[in-house]
Motif scaffolding. Structure first.
Motif, PDB file in Angstrom:
ATOM      1  N   MET A   1       3.783 -27.035  -0.922  1.00 51.30           N
ATOM      2  CA  MET A   1       5.098 -26.385  -0.796  1.00 51.30           C
ATOM      3  C   MET A   1       4.917 -24.976  -0.228  1.00 51.30           C
ATOM      4  N   LYS A   2       5.753 -24.647   0.749  1.00 54.29           N
ATOM      5  CA  LYS A   2       5.644 -23.356   1.415  1.00 54.29           C
ATOM      6  C   LYS A   2       6.099 -22.230   0.490  1.00 54.29           C
ATOM      7  N   LYS A   3       5.316 -21.149   0.456  1.00 55.52           N
ATOM      8  CA  LYS A   3       5.672 -20.009  -0.388  1.00 55.52           C
ATOM      9  C   LYS A   3       6.802 -19.214   0.253  1.00 55.52           C
ATOM     10  N   PRO A   4       7.605 -18.506  -0.561  1.00 50.86           N
ATOM     11  CA  PRO A   4       8.734 -17.729  -0.021  1.00 50.86           C
ATOM     12  C   PRO A   4       8.273 -16.704   0.999  1.00 50.86           C
ATOM     13  N   LEU A   5       9.164 -16.387   1.921  1.00 47.90           N
ATOM     14  CA  LEU A   5       8.874 -15.440   2.993  1.00 47.90           C
ATOM     15  C   LEU A   5       8.421 -14.088   2.429  1.00 47.90           C
ATOM     16  N   ALA A   6       9.120 -13.592   1.408  1.00 49.46           N
ATOM     17  CA  ALA A   6       8.788 -12.284   0.834  1.00 49.46           C
ATOM     18  C   ALA A   6       7.363 -12.277   0.276  1.00 49.46           C
ATOM     19  N   PHE A   7       6.917 -13.413  -0.269  1.00 50.03           N
ATOM     20  CA  PHE A   7       5.563 -13.505  -0.815  1.00 50.03           C
ATOM     21  C   PHE A   7       4.535 -13.544   0.314  1.00 50.03           C
ATOM     22  N   ARG A   8       4.826 -14.330   1.365  1.00 54.62           N
ATOM     23  CA  ARG A   8       3.875 -14.479   2.473  1.00 54.62           C
ATOM     24  C   ARG A   8       3.636 -13.163   3.211  1.00 54.62           C
ATOM     25  N   LEU A   9       4.640 -12.302   3.212  1.00 56.08           N
ATOM     26  CA  LEU A   9       4.545 -11.063   3.990  1.00 56.08           C
ATOM     27  C   LEU A   9       4.170  -9.850   3.143  1.00 56.08           C
ATOM     28  N   ARG A  10       3.712 -10.076   1.933  1.00 54.27           N
ATOM     29  CA  ARG A  10       3.297  -8.938   1.107  1.00 54.27           C
ATOM     30  C   ARG A  10       2.169  -8.178   1.799  1.00 54.27           C
ATOM     31  N   PRO A  11       2.308  -6.854   1.912  1.00 52.80           N
ATOM     32  CA  PRO A  11       1.261  -6.047   2.562  1.00 52.80           C
ATOM     33  C   PRO A  11      -0.080  -6.178   1.854  1.00 52.80           C
ATOM     34  N   LYS A  12      -1.157  -6.042   2.653  1.00 57.61           N
ATOM     35  CA  LYS A  12      -2.504  -6.097   2.081  1.00 57.61           C
ATOM     36  C   LYS A  12      -3.217  -4.764   2.206  1.00 57.61           C
ATOM     37  N   THR A  13      -2.660  -3.869   3.028  1.00 52.95           N
ATOM     38  CA  THR A  13      -3.241  -2.532   3.183  1.00 52.95           C
ATOM     39  C   THR A  13      -2.127  -1.497   3.092  1.00 52.95           C
ATOM     40  N   LEU A  14      -2.500  -0.241   2.859  1.00 52.51           N
ATOM     41  CA  LEU A  14      -1.499   0.829   2.784  1.00 52.51           C
ATOM     42  C   LEU A  14      -0.744   0.973   4.090  1.00 52.51           C
ATOM     43  N   ASP A  15      -1.423   0.764   5.206  1.00 52.33           N
ATOM     44  CA  ASP A  15      -0.772   0.924   6.504  1.00 52.33           C
ATOM     45  C   ASP A  15       0.308  -0.124   6.747  1.00 52.33           C
ATOM     46  N   GLU A  16       0.252  -1.236   6.030  1.00 49.30           N
ATOM     47  CA  GLU A  16       1.259  -2.286   6.175  1.00 49.30           C
ATOM     48  C   GLU A  16       2.472  -2.052   5.278  1.00 49.30           C
ATOM     49  N   VAL A  17       2.351  -1.135   4.316  1.00 47.69           N
ATOM     50  CA  VAL A  17       3.453  -0.860   3.388  1.00 47.69           C
ATOM     51  C   VAL A  17       4.556  -0.103   4.114  1.00 47.69           C
ATOM     52  N   ILE A  18       5.777  -0.551   3.952  1.00 44.79           N
ATOM     53  CA  ILE A  18       6.934   0.092   4.576  1.00 44.79           C
ATOM     54  C   ILE A  18       7.576   1.048   3.580  1.00 44.79           C
ATOM     55  N   GLY A  19       7.859   2.267   4.037  1.00 44.97           N
ATOM     56  CA  GLY A  19       8.484   3.268   3.174  1.00 44.97           C
ATOM     57  C   GLY A  19       7.459   3.936   2.257  1.00 44.97           C
ATOM     58  N   GLN A  20       7.965   4.644   1.237  1.00 41.00           N
ATOM     59  CA  GLN A  20       7.141   5.318   0.221  1.00 41.00           C
ATOM     60  C   GLN A  20       6.178   6.332   0.840  1.00 41.00           C
ATOM     61  N   ARG A  21       6.648   7.039   1.888  1.00 40.38           N
ATOM     62  CA  ARG A  21       5.770   8.013   2.548  1.00 40.38           C
ATOM     63  C   ARG A  21       5.375   9.137   1.605  1.00 40.38           C
ATOM     64  N   HIS A  22       6.220   9.404   0.582  1.00 43.82           N
ATOM     65  CA  HIS A  22       5.903  10.479  -0.372  1.00 43.82           C
ATOM     66  C   HIS A  22       4.689  10.136  -1.234  1.00 43.82           C
ATOM     67  N   LEU A  23       4.300   8.851  -1.238  1.00 42.18           N
ATOM     68  CA  LEU A  23       3.137   8.423  -2.020  1.00 42.18           C
ATOM     69  C   LEU A  23       1.951   8.035  -1.147  1.00 42.18           C
ATOM     70  N   ILE A  24       2.230   7.416   0.010  1.00 39.15           N
ATOM     71  CA  ILE A  24       1.133   6.868   0.815  1.00 39.15           C
ATOM     72  C   ILE A  24       0.979   7.553   2.165  1.00 39.15           C
ATOM     73  N   GLY A  25       1.819   8.555   2.444  1.00 38.26           N
ATOM     74  CA  GLY A  25       1.696   9.284   3.706  1.00 38.26           C
ATOM     75  C   GLY A  25       0.407  10.088   3.759  1.00 38.26           C
ATOM     76  N   GLU A  26       0.116  10.621   4.942  1.00 40.71           N
ATOM     77  CA  GLU A  26      -1.101  11.411   5.127  1.00 40.71           C
ATOM     78  C   GLU A  26      -1.138  12.571   4.134  1.00 40.71           C
ATOM     79  N   GLY A  27      -2.228  12.670   3.394  1.00 40.28           N
ATOM     80  CA  GLY A  27      -2.393  13.759   2.438  1.00 40.28           C
ATOM     81  C   GLY A  27      -1.712  13.535   1.106  1.00 40.28           C
ATOM     82  N   CYS A  28      -1.024  12.392   0.938  1.00 38.16           N
ATOM     83  CA  CYS A  28      -0.298  12.126  -0.318  1.00 38.16           C
ATOM     84  C   CYS A  28      -1.207  11.426  -1.331  1.00 38.16           C
TER      85      CYS A  28
END
Length: 422
Positions: A1-28
């Protein structure tokens, strides 16, 4: 059974994470954790669908730390004990706890010593405010980081990525620009909600997702109001503050959110509190009209009930405000908590061994405003101070000023002699 789209597209690296620049941006802070290969116990808190658990797994992967998932609701003590046993082979192993605010005392007691000595690194995820919902013992051992709702632009970027990504829709469909905007707008910063809508729209479409197709599956925005979560209390808080601040448009907006959630009980309680706490003696008539409007709304129910509720909100918003009643009772109660004083004997229900001339006279209404009613040590205290925001309370203030000029006495016998019956 195919997994949901949201699960398949979960980021695996910080660079793939969308948003949250206050936590993962340069120097954060989280970027620094990855760069220095060092992780601390922490709690991520924020709205649903903003990537709290995803961030936790990404951090563990980036630092290449062994990790295990644990759900505070469904997980049991046996699972925790297995995790602790495993952690002996992986010092500092990351334990990602979903719904961390729901950890019961037994599970907390098991976790705490392992978090304390660093044998595990706890990363908790919660939609609740950790200052209210997280046990202080857990909270004091963790750093708190807010994960914020994504912007509409962030959501649109995630949707575009999902359409083109090989693990996503892999360019099997296209999407109209307006349809993209609607999904992003309705998601209210919840990326999981947006991807779920995109996925079902892709299935329903014939190669192109139109705004009409989106309308079938997302007719109203995702408000994020849940009676057990912070979104509910935040909405009620904004509702009351908007009325207190006389912003009728904002108050109607938050009323609308509560109506969409079909939350008549909360609307009723909050409006009654607002009427008597914030408007009060500024416009007592508005308090009475508020009660009538709530009664009418409950009788007719939704959707028609929105009309009397809107009437009450507009009335309260644009009324003069006075918190003098609240301040007065709070001042009186503060005095009560400071010390206890005896009620004067002549005010008691059945005074014992008191001469008739010293007793309270129920037939002398001409003397009532000259009698001392407070205990001796409080006789000069003033708990009520008028707020002159309305003509009504100005009238009360004028009356109060006259009354406070009249000397009050506890010597009822002398008072009766000074004012004999004519």
């Amino acid at each position: 059974m195919k997994k949901p789209l949201a699960f398949r597209l979960r980021p695996k690296t910080l660079d793939e994470v969308i948003g949250q620049r206050h936590l993962i941006g340069e120097g954060c802070v989280l970027r620094k954790c990855v760069e220095t290969n060092q992780l601390f116990s922490m709690i991520f808190f924020g709205p649903p669908g903003t990537g709290k658990t995803t961030l936790a797994t990404v951090l563990a992967n980036e630092i290449q730390m062994h990790y295990r998932m644990f759900n505070a609701v469904t997980g049991n003590k046996k699972e925790l004990e297995q995790i602790f046993a495993e952690a002996k082979f992986y010092p500092g192993m990351v334990v990602i706890v979903d719904e961390v605010h729901r950890l019961n005392k037994d599970k907390q007691d098991l976790l705490l010593p392992h978090v304390e000595d660093g044998s595990i690194t706890l990363i908790g995820a919660t939609t609740s405010n950790p200052l209210h919902a997280i046990n202080p013992a857990i909270r004091s051992r963790c750093h708190l980081f807010e994960v914020k709702a994504l912007t509409q632009e962030d959501i649109e970027q995630a949707l575009q990525n999902a359409i083109h990504h090989p693990d996503g829709l892999n360019d099997r469909v296209t999407i109209e620009e307006e349809a993209l905007h609607i999904i992003a707008r309705h998601s209210n910063g919840d990326i999981r909600y947006a991807l779920n809508i995109l996925e079902i729209c892709a299935v329903a479409s014939e190669g192109c997702i139109t705004k009409e197709i989106v309308g079938q599956f997302s007719s109203i925005p995702n408000t994020g109001i849940d009676s057990d979560e912070d979104g509910h209390y935040n909405t009620l808080s904004a509702f009351q503050k908007s009325i207190r601040g006389s912003d009728v448009d904002a108050a109607l907006y938050y009323l609308g959110l509560l109506i969409e959630a079909n939350d008549m009980d909360s609307i009723e309680r909050r409006l009654l509190v607002i009427a008597y706490e914030d408007i009060g003696l500024g416009n007592p008539g508005a308090c009475a009209r508020c009660v009538q409007a709530i009664d009418a709304a409950k009788r007719v129910g939704f959707p028609e009930g929105r009309i009397p509720l809107a009437l009450a909100v507009i009335d309260l918003c644009l009324s003069p405000k006075s918190k003098s009643a609240e301040h007065a009772i709070d001042a009186a109660m503060q005095s009560i908590r400071y010390a206890s004083y005896s009620i004067p004997e002549y005010l008691r229900y059945t005074p014992v061994n008191m001469k008739e001339e010293d007793k309270y006279d129920y037939g002398r209404d001409d003397l009532w405003n000259k009698i001392q009613y407070l205990p001796d040590k409080l006789k000069d205290e003033h708990f009520y101070e008028p707020m002159l925001t309305s003509s009504y309370e100005k009238t009360l203030a004028q009356n109060l000023e006259k009354l406070r000029k009249i000397p009050r006495t506890k010597n009822l016998a002398q008072l009766k002699r000074n004012y004999p019956i004519k």
